[in-house]
Motif scaffolding. Structure first.
Motif, PDB file in Angstrom:
ATOM      1  N   GLU A  68      12.117  42.325  27.916  1.00  0.00           N
ATOM      2  CA  GLU A  68      11.215  42.274  26.765  1.00  0.00           C
ATOM      3  C   GLU A  68      11.036  40.840  26.282  1.00  0.00           C
ATOM      4  N   SER A  69      12.107  40.062  26.344  1.00  0.00           N
ATOM      5  CA  SER A  69      12.010  38.666  25.922  1.00  0.00           C
ATOM      6  C   SER A  69      11.077  37.881  26.838  1.00  0.00           C
ATOM      7  N   PHE A  70      11.058  38.233  28.134  1.00  0.00           N
ATOM      8  CA  PHE A  70      10.146  37.567  29.060  1.00  0.00           C
ATOM      9  C   PHE A  70       8.694  37.819  28.660  1.00  0.00           C
ATOM     10  N   LEU A  71       8.393  39.037  28.223  1.00  0.00           N
ATOM     11  CA  LEU A  71       7.031  39.383  27.830  1.00  0.00           C
ATOM     12  C   LEU A  71       6.622  38.684  26.540  1.00  0.00           C
ATOM     13  N   LYS A  72       7.590  38.442  25.663  1.00  0.00           N
ATOM     14  CA  LYS A  72       7.296  37.840  24.362  1.00  0.00           C
ATOM     15  C   LYS A  72       7.387  36.316  24.371  1.00  0.00           C
ATOM     16  N   GLY A  73       7.741  35.735  25.523  1.00  0.00           N
ATOM     17  CA  GLY A  73       7.882  34.290  25.577  1.00  0.00           C
ATOM     18  C   GLY A  73       9.112  33.788  24.852  1.00  0.00           C
ATOM     19  N   LYS A  74      10.186  34.571  24.881  1.00  0.00           N
ATOM     20  CA  LYS A  74      11.430  34.214  24.201  1.00  0.00           C
ATOM     21  C   LYS A  74      12.442  33.633  25.186  1.00  0.00           C
ATOM     22  N   ILE A  75      13.501  33.049  24.629  1.00  0.00           N
ATOM     23  CA  ILE A  75      14.577  32.464  25.425  1.00  0.00           C
ATOM     24  C   ILE A  75      15.845  33.286  25.235  1.00  0.00           C
ATOM     25  N   VAL A  76      16.478  33.666  26.341  1.00  0.00           N
ATOM     26  CA  VAL A  76      17.748  34.391  26.296  1.00  0.00           C
ATOM     27  C   VAL A  76      18.845  33.488  26.847  1.00  0.00           C
ATOM     28  N   GLY A  77      19.916  33.340  26.083  1.00  0.00           N
ATOM     29  CA  GLY A  77      21.061  32.555  26.529  1.00  0.00           C
ATOM     30  C   GLY A  77      22.221  33.463  26.900  1.00  0.00           C
ATOM     31  N   ILE A  78      22.830  33.207  28.042  1.00  0.00           N
ATOM     32  CA  ILE A  78      24.012  33.941  28.492  1.00  0.00           C
ATOM     33  C   ILE A  78      25.184  32.966  28.476  1.00  0.00           C
ATOM     34  N   VAL A  79      26.154  33.215  27.613  1.00  0.00           N
ATOM     35  CA  VAL A  79      27.318  32.339  27.474  1.00  0.00           C
ATOM     36  C   VAL A  79      28.552  33.088  27.955  1.00  0.00           C
ATOM     37  N   ASP A  80      29.081  32.700  29.098  1.00  0.00           N
ATOM     38  CA  ASP A  80      30.322  33.297  29.592  1.00  0.00           C
ATOM     39  C   ASP A  80      31.495  32.463  29.094  1.00  0.00           C
ATOM     40  N   ARG A  81      32.353  33.079  28.285  1.00  0.00           N
ATOM     41  CA  ARG A  81      33.514  32.368  27.752  1.00  0.00           C
ATOM     42  C   ARG A  81      34.694  32.395  28.714  1.00  0.00           C
ATOM     43  N   ASP A  82      34.602  33.229  29.737  1.00  0.00           N
ATOM     44  CA  ASP A  82      35.639  33.309  30.764  1.00  0.00           C
ATOM     45  C   ASP A  82      34.988  33.133  32.128  1.00  0.00           C
ATOM     46  N   PHE A  83      35.705  32.477  33.036  1.00  0.00           N
ATOM     47  CA  PHE A  83      35.171  32.263  34.376  1.00  0.00           C
ATOM     48  C   PHE A  83      34.902  33.582  35.094  1.00  0.00           C
ATOM     49  N   SER A  84      35.685  34.612  34.775  1.00  0.00           N
ATOM     50  CA  SER A  84      35.563  35.892  35.474  1.00  0.00           C
ATOM     51  C   SER A  84      34.673  36.891  34.748  1.00  0.00           C
ATOM     52  N   ALA A  85      33.919  36.445  33.748  1.00  0.00           N
ATOM     53  CA  ALA A  85      33.043  37.368  33.018  1.00  0.00           C
ATOM     54  C   ALA A  85      31.803  37.727  33.833  1.00  0.00           C
ATOM     55  N   PHE A  86      31.202  36.751  34.508  1.00  0.00           N
ATOM     56  CA  PHE A  86      30.053  36.981  35.400  1.00  0.00           C
ATOM     57  C   PHE A  86      28.885  37.692  34.719  1.00  0.00           C
ATOM     58  N   THR A  87      28.682  37.461  33.434  1.00  0.00           N
ATOM     59  CA  THR A  87      27.568  38.100  32.738  1.00  0.00           C
ATOM     60  C   THR A  87      26.227  37.633  33.290  1.00  0.00           C
ATOM     61  N   TYR A  88      26.212  36.462  33.896  1.00  0.00           N
ATOM     62  CA  TYR A  88      24.951  35.929  34.407  1.00  0.00           C
ATOM     63  C   TYR A  88      24.427  36.705  35.621  1.00  0.00           C
ATOM     64  N   ILE A  89      25.292  37.494  36.289  1.00  0.00           N
ATOM     65  CA  ILE A  89      24.821  38.255  37.450  1.00  0.00           C
ATOM     66  C   ILE A  89      23.831  39.347  37.037  1.00  0.00           C
ATOM     67  N   PRO A  90      24.183  40.263  36.111  1.00  0.00           N
ATOM     68  CA  PRO A  90      23.172  41.237  35.682  1.00  0.00           C
ATOM     69  C   PRO A  90      21.984  40.583  34.998  1.00  0.00           C
ATOM     70  N   ALA A  91      22.196  39.410  34.371  1.00  0.00           N
ATOM     71  CA  ALA A  91      21.070  38.700  33.760  1.00  0.00           C
ATOM     72  C   ALA A  91      20.077  38.255  34.832  1.00  0.00           C
ATOM     73  N   LEU A  92      20.581  37.739  35.943  1.00  0.00           N
ATOM     74  CA  LEU A  92      19.703  37.345  37.045  1.00  0.00           C
ATOM     75  C   LEU A  92      18.962  38.551  37.615  1.00  0.00           C
ATOM     76  N   ARG A  93      19.603  39.714  37.576  1.00  0.00           N
ATOM     77  CA  ARG A  93      18.972  40.919  38.109  1.00  0.00           C
ATOM     78  C   ARG A  93      17.680  41.255  37.360  1.00  0.00           C
ATOM     79  N   SER A  94      17.580  40.811  36.117  1.00  0.00           N
ATOM     80  CA  SER A  94      16.376  41.088  35.327  1.00  0.00           C
ATOM     81  C   SER A  94      15.150  40.352  35.865  1.00  0.00           C
ATOM     82  N   LEU A  95      15.349  39.429  36.801  1.00  0.00           N
ATOM     83  CA  LEU A  95      14.223  38.702  37.394  1.00  0.00           C
ATOM     84  C   LEU A  95      13.507  39.515  38.469  1.00  0.00           C
ATOM     85  N   LYS A  96      14.102  40.603  38.898  1.00  0.00           N
ATOM     86  CA  LYS A  96      13.540  41.363  40.018  1.00  0.00           C
ATOM     87  C   LYS A  96      12.121  41.849  39.735  1.00  0.00           C
ATOM     88  N   LYS A  97      11.917  42.460  38.583  1.00  0.00           N
ATOM     89  CA  LYS A  97      10.598  43.015  38.270  1.00  0.00           C
ATOM     90  C   LYS A  97       9.528  41.935  38.150  1.00  0.00           C
TER      91      LYS A  97
END
Length: 266
Positions: A68-97
């Protein structure tokens, strides 16, 4: 693995979080305290489901907010506080569509190119079919280390580079590429911007100059910033400053937890 997020349309909850025990951010969200947390078991780098890009339960909720943020021209920040959190992986998955829809995506990679491609595969992205068509990458790591992969759709800045020269050459590249492609809008992805601390003498100054270029482009943009705090703590303030939404990933007691720490009130 269980991965759930419960959204509430009726309750307004204010969240305070602390950075370095000195700075407090007051944020507002329509989520209850329980709703702010996304839980599932920690997975390793070698988890097969992650590599194959399979969707975990509830992950669609997180991806929906990013989409939804992509459609609205917004910026989403993903901050991993731990090396093993890997939150950026599902975030990258949002690029598929948006990739499949033919939207232009510009990735600025601060890690080795093969790390980016590995994480694209983990996120289930068919990046090879889109490179050089509607997916383009600036290999900052390769530029600063003078490594040219020769991959179609991947740009490397050549010659002498310091912080300021890099910005000047980057500006020229962006102007030429936008002139050639003429896109109506672009999704800009900062892949692990925490790598800036290893590549630039003054990463804070470089970050400011890069965001000035974004404003100069005069093209409608949306963005996704991924960042691992322990690798470059100094940039966290700017991630929050530039992002409309922020999700933090932590690991506690064998569980990965994702917390929405910044978002609008609409």
């Amino acid at each position: 693995m269980s991965f759930t997020i419960y959204m509430s349309k009726f309750l307004l909850f204010k969240v305070c979080f602390y950075i370095n025990s000195a700075r407090t951010y007051q944020l507002t969200s329509r989520l209850t305290p329980e709703d702010l947390f996304i839980h599932h078991k920690v997975f390793s780098h070698l988890d097969p489901s992650l590599q194959e890009g399979q969707t975990m339960d509830g992950e669609e909720k997180l991806m929906a907010i990013i989409s939804e943020s992509f459609l609205k021209g917004k910026i989403v920040g993903i901050v991993d506080r731990d090396f093993s959190a890997f939150t950026y992986i599902p975030a990258l998955r949002s690029l598929k569509k948006p990739l499949e829809e033919g939207r232009y995506i510009w990735v600025v990679s601060y890690e080795p190119l093969q790390s980016l491609f590995r994480d694209f595969r983990r996120a289930g992205l068919d990046y090879e079919s889109h490179l050089g068509k509607n997916l383009y990458v600036l290999d900052v790591f390769g530029s600063m280390r003078h490594i040219d992969s020769g991959v179609n759709g991947v740009f490397v800045l050549s010659g002498y580079l310091d912080d300021r020269v890099f910005i000047l050459k980057y500006r020229t590249l962006i102007q030429d590429l936008l002139s050639e492609l003429g896109p109506e809008d672009v999704i800009v992805v900062g892949y692990l911007e925490s790598g800036m601390c290893r590549l630039f003498d003054n990463p804070i100054r470089a970050q400011k100059l890069l965001w000035n270029l974004r404003e100069e482009s005069r093209v409608k943009t949306a963005g996704l910033i991924t960042y691992i705090k322990p690798e470059c703590p100094a940039l966290e303030e700017f991630i929050y400053l530039y992002s409309d939404y922020v999700f933090e990933g932590v690991v506690e007691n064998g569980l990965r937890r994702v917390i929405m720490t910044k978002g609008d009130e609409e």
